[in-house]
Design a protein around this motif. Sequence first.
Motif, PDB file in Angstrom:
ATOM      1  N   LEU A 106      36.499  18.061  51.934  1.00  0.00           N
ATOM      2  CA  LEU A 106      36.193  17.113  53.710  1.00  0.00           C
ATOM      3  C   LEU A 106      34.103  17.610  54.310  1.00  0.00           C
ATOM      4  CD1 LEU A 106      39.454  16.335  54.598  1.00  0.00           C
ATOM      5  CD2 LEU A 106      37.929  14.833  54.307  1.00  0.00           C
ATOM      6  N   THR A 107      34.698  18.802  54.041  1.00  0.00           N
ATOM      7  CA  THR A 107      33.766  19.501  54.222  1.00  0.00           C
ATOM      8  C   THR A 107      32.662  19.538  53.721  1.00  0.00           C
ATOM      9  OG1 THR A 107      34.608  21.993  53.676  1.00  0.00           O
ATOM     10  CG2 THR A 107      35.115  21.932  55.935  1.00  0.00           C
ATOM     11  N   ARG A 108      32.513  19.794  52.911  1.00  0.00           N
ATOM     12  CA  ARG A 108      31.350  19.713  51.630  1.00  0.00           C
ATOM     13  C   ARG A 108      30.810  18.440  51.770  1.00  0.00           C
ATOM     14  NH1 ARG A 108      33.936  22.815  46.467  1.00  0.00           N
ATOM     15  NH2 ARG A 108      33.934  24.773  47.855  1.00  0.00           N
ATOM     16  N   ALA A 109      31.394  17.041  51.960  1.00  0.00           N
ATOM     17  CA  ALA A 109      30.747  16.092  51.886  1.00  0.00           C
ATOM     18  C   ALA A 109      31.269  15.357  52.772  1.00  0.00           C
ATOM     19  CB  ALA A 109      30.844  15.140  50.802  1.00  0.00           C
ATOM     20  N   PRO A 110      30.756  15.445  54.331  1.00  0.00           N
ATOM     21  CA  PRO A 110      31.355  14.758  55.897  1.00  0.00           C
ATOM     22  C   PRO A 110      31.341  13.139  55.140  1.00  0.00           C
ATOM     23  CG  PRO A 110      30.021  16.221  56.016  1.00  0.00           C
ATOM     24  CD  PRO A 110      29.906  16.125  54.694  1.00  0.00           C
ATOM     25  N   GLU A 111      30.834  12.847  54.331  1.00  0.00           N
ATOM     26  CA  GLU A 111      31.003  11.125  54.221  1.00  0.00           C
ATOM     27  C   GLU A 111      31.855  10.794  53.377  1.00  0.00           C
ATOM     28  OE1 GLU A 111      28.035  12.895  51.115  1.00  0.00           O
ATOM     29  OE2 GLU A 111      28.600  13.436  52.803  1.00  0.00           O
ATOM     30  N   THR A 112      32.794  12.011  52.869  1.00  0.00           N
ATOM     31  CA  THR A 112      33.862  11.693  52.225  1.00  0.00           C
ATOM     32  C   THR A 112      35.143  10.903  53.099  1.00  0.00           C
ATOM     33  OG1 THR A 112      33.350  13.020  50.572  1.00  0.00           O
ATOM     34  CG2 THR A 112      35.424  12.408  50.247  1.00  0.00           C
ATOM     35  N   GLY A 113      35.021   9.876  52.730  1.00  0.00           N
ATOM     36  CA  GLY A 113      36.404   9.125  53.481  1.00  0.00           C
ATOM     37  C   GLY A 113      37.960  10.076  53.569  1.00  0.00           C
ATOM     38  N   PRO A 114      38.823  10.066  54.147  1.00  0.00           N
ATOM     39  CA  PRO A 114      40.420  11.035  53.358  1.00  0.00           C
ATOM     40  C   PRO A 114      40.885  10.602  52.374  1.00  0.00           C
ATOM     41  CG  PRO A 114      39.427  10.510  55.866  1.00  0.00           C
ATOM     42  CD  PRO A 114      38.456  10.013  55.428  1.00  0.00           C
ATOM     43  N   ALA A 115      40.943   9.268  52.585  1.00  0.00           N
ATOM     44  CA  ALA A 115      41.447   8.679  50.498  1.00  0.00           C
ATOM     45  C   ALA A 115      41.518   9.391  50.034  1.00  0.00           C
ATOM     46  CB  ALA A 115      42.034   6.886  50.718  1.00  0.00           C
ATOM     47  N   GLU A 116      39.925   9.100  50.038  1.00  0.00           N
ATOM     48  CA  GLU A 116      38.823   9.058  48.776  1.00  0.00           C
ATOM     49  C   GLU A 116      38.790  11.139  48.701  1.00  0.00           C
ATOM     50  OE1 GLU A 116      34.278   9.852  47.186  1.00  0.00           O
ATOM     51  OE2 GLU A 116      34.928   9.168  49.179  1.00  0.00           O
ATOM     52  N   ALA A 117      39.066  11.842  49.277  1.00  0.00           N
ATOM     53  CA  ALA A 117      39.014  13.347  49.143  1.00  0.00           C
ATOM     54  C   ALA A 117      40.510  13.568  48.792  1.00  0.00           C
ATOM     55  CB  ALA A 117      39.263  14.179  50.380  1.00  0.00           C
ATOM     56  N   GLY A 138      52.059  21.848  45.964  1.00  0.00           N
ATOM     57  CA  GLY A 138      50.637  21.071  45.936  1.00  0.00           C
ATOM     58  C   GLY A 138      51.057  19.066  45.908  1.00  0.00           C
ATOM     59  N   VAL A 139      51.952  18.965  44.965  1.00  0.00           N
ATOM     60  CA  VAL A 139      51.538  17.801  45.145  1.00  0.00           C
ATOM     61  C   VAL A 139      52.707  16.830  46.352  1.00  0.00           C
ATOM     62  CG1 VAL A 139      53.029  15.577  43.800  1.00  0.00           C
ATOM     63  CG2 VAL A 139      52.134  17.545  42.228  1.00  0.00           C
ATOM     64  N   GLU A 140      53.741  18.012  46.719  1.00  0.00           N
ATOM     65  CA  GLU A 140      54.273  17.445  47.762  1.00  0.00           C
ATOM     66  C   GLU A 140      53.827  17.222  49.183  1.00  0.00           C
ATOM     67  OE1 GLU A 140      57.017  19.261  50.537  1.00  0.00           O
ATOM     68  OE2 GLU A 140      58.225  18.775  48.745  1.00  0.00           O
ATOM     69  N   ALA A 141      52.544  18.541  49.186  1.00  0.00           N
ATOM     70  CA  ALA A 141      51.174  18.219  50.298  1.00  0.00           C
ATOM     71  C   ALA A 141      50.164  17.422  49.919  1.00  0.00           C
ATOM     72  CB  ALA A 141      50.240  19.873  49.821  1.00  0.00           C
ATOM     73  N   LEU A 142      49.964  16.843  48.464  1.00  0.00           N
ATOM     74  CA  LEU A 142      48.936  15.782  48.808  1.00  0.00           C
ATOM     75  C   LEU A 142      49.660  14.689  49.241  1.00  0.00           C
ATOM     76  CD1 LEU A 142      47.403  17.116  45.750  1.00  0.00           C
ATOM     77  CD2 LEU A 142      46.048  17.248  48.335  1.00  0.00           C
ATOM     78  N   GLY A 143      51.136  14.389  48.896  1.00  0.00           N
ATOM     79  CA  GLY A 143      51.569  13.570  48.849  1.00  0.00           C
ATOM     80  C   GLY A 143      52.034  13.446  50.329  1.00  0.00           C
ATOM     81  N   LEU A 144      52.299  14.269  51.233  1.00  0.00           N
ATOM     82  CA  LEU A 144      52.460  13.756  52.609  1.00  0.00           C
ATOM     83  C   LEU A 144      51.131  13.454  53.507  1.00  0.00           C
ATOM     84  CD1 LEU A 144      55.125  16.399  53.207  1.00  0.00           C
ATOM     85  CD2 LEU A 144      55.497  14.152  53.248  1.00  0.00           C
ATOM     86  N   LEU A 145      50.587  14.381  52.770  1.00  0.00           N
ATOM     87  CA  LEU A 145      48.651  14.242  53.502  1.00  0.00           C
ATOM     88  C   LEU A 145      48.547  12.413  53.286  1.00  0.00           C
ATOM     89  CD1 LEU A 145      46.464  15.655  54.760  1.00  0.00           C
ATOM     90  CD2 LEU A 145      45.945  16.287  52.742  1.00  0.00           C
ATOM     91  N   ASP A 146      48.890  12.656  52.235  1.00  0.00           N
ATOM     92  CA  ASP A 146      48.195  10.751  51.464  1.00  0.00           C
ATOM     93  C   ASP A 146      49.049   9.856  52.386  1.00  0.00           C
ATOM     94  OD1 ASP A 146      47.235   9.455  50.294  1.00  0.00           O
ATOM     95  OD2 ASP A 146      48.310   8.707  48.801  1.00  0.00           O
ATOM     96  N   GLU A 147      50.277  10.268  53.178  1.00  0.00           N
ATOM     97  CA  GLU A 147      51.191   8.992  53.858  1.00  0.00           C
ATOM     98  C   GLU A 147      50.200   8.880  55.488  1.00  0.00           C
ATOM     99  OE1 GLU A 147      55.211  10.399  53.334  1.00  0.00           O
ATOM    100  OE2 GLU A 147      55.423   9.874  51.740  1.00  0.00           O
ATOM    101  N   ALA A 148      49.687  10.661  55.279  1.00  0.00           N
ATOM    102  CA  ALA A 148      49.079  10.397  56.658  1.00  0.00           C
ATOM    103  C   ALA A 148      48.690  10.092  57.421  1.00  0.00           C
ATOM    104  CB  ALA A 148      49.323  11.792  57.037  1.00  0.00           C
ATOM    105  N   ILE A 149      47.428   9.037  55.831  1.00  0.00           N
ATOM    106  CA  ILE A 149      46.572   8.726  56.629  1.00  0.00           C
ATOM    107  C   ILE A 149      46.645   6.731  56.820  1.00  0.00           C
ATOM    108  CG2 ILE A 149      44.695   6.895  54.735  1.00  0.00           C
ATOM    109  CD1 ILE A 149      44.456   9.627  53.065  1.00  0.00           C
ATOM    110  N   PRO A 150      46.303   6.111  57.895  1.00  0.00           N
ATOM    111  CA  PRO A 150      46.658   5.249  58.212  1.00  0.00           C
ATOM    112  C   PRO A 150      46.396   3.615  57.571  1.00  0.00           C
ATOM    113  CG  PRO A 150      45.792   6.382  60.125  1.00  0.00           C
ATOM    114  CD  PRO A 150      45.929   7.086  58.723  1.00  0.00           C
ATOM    115  N   ALA A 151      47.107   3.113  57.167  1.00  0.00           N
ATOM    116  CA  ALA A 151      47.039   1.915  56.562  1.00  0.00           C
ATOM    117  C   ALA A 151      45.732   1.108  57.425  1.00  0.00           C
ATOM    118  CB  ALA A 151      47.684   0.818  56.079  1.00  0.00           C
ATOM    119  N   VAL A 152      44.641   0.317  56.439  1.00  0.00           N
ATOM    120  CA  VAL A 152      43.839  -0.253  57.033  1.00  0.00           C
ATOM    121  C   VAL A 152      43.633  -1.774  57.538  1.00  0.00           C
ATOM    122  CG1 VAL A 152      41.064  -1.650  57.430  1.00  0.00           C
ATOM    123  CG2 VAL A 152      41.589   0.950  56.638  1.00  0.00           C
ATOM    124  N   GLY A 153      44.473  -2.243  58.878  1.00  0.00           N
ATOM    125  CA  GLY A 153      45.190  -3.895  58.995  1.00  0.00           C
ATOM    126  C   GLY A 153      44.525  -4.043  59.951  1.00  0.00           C
TER     127      GLY A 153
END
Length: 131
Positions: free
Chosen positions: A76-87, A116-131
């Motif tokens: 996210l810091t190296r490429a600010p245009e990167t979206g959370p889901a993509e990162a 690592g897997v759990e942290a990434l999974g929880l982070l992925d869940e924190a990304i709100p769905a686009v409605g």
Amino acid sequence: PLRRTGAPASVAEHTGVEPGEFLELVRAREQAALAALADATGNASLCALSRAGTPHPAAKFHEGAASALADVRRALTRAPETGPAEAVAAARNTWEERNAGLATRQRDWAAYYAGGVEALGLLDEAIPAVG
């Protein structure tokens, strides 16, 4: 809580999340994982612990979480245009390529990988769905 307004179109279109807020969430979770790691190790060096031959799966779990979250933060810091889901997806792919084989070798590596897997999974869940 993450806001859905004010994000540049490229990020908001994909996630509905303010990019700076997601980065702060990643940083906060990374710091929490590092604090848990410090608690689990008594602030001892992990190198010193591993040289002693004493298994510390809790420490390895938190170390894995911190490492995976750092991968997302760097993306996210190296490429600010990167979206959370993509990162998060990129970090998960890299994490699995780099570490999945290690998880079968011994208990400490399995704990590292699981953290690592759990942290990434929880982070992925924190990304709100686009409605």
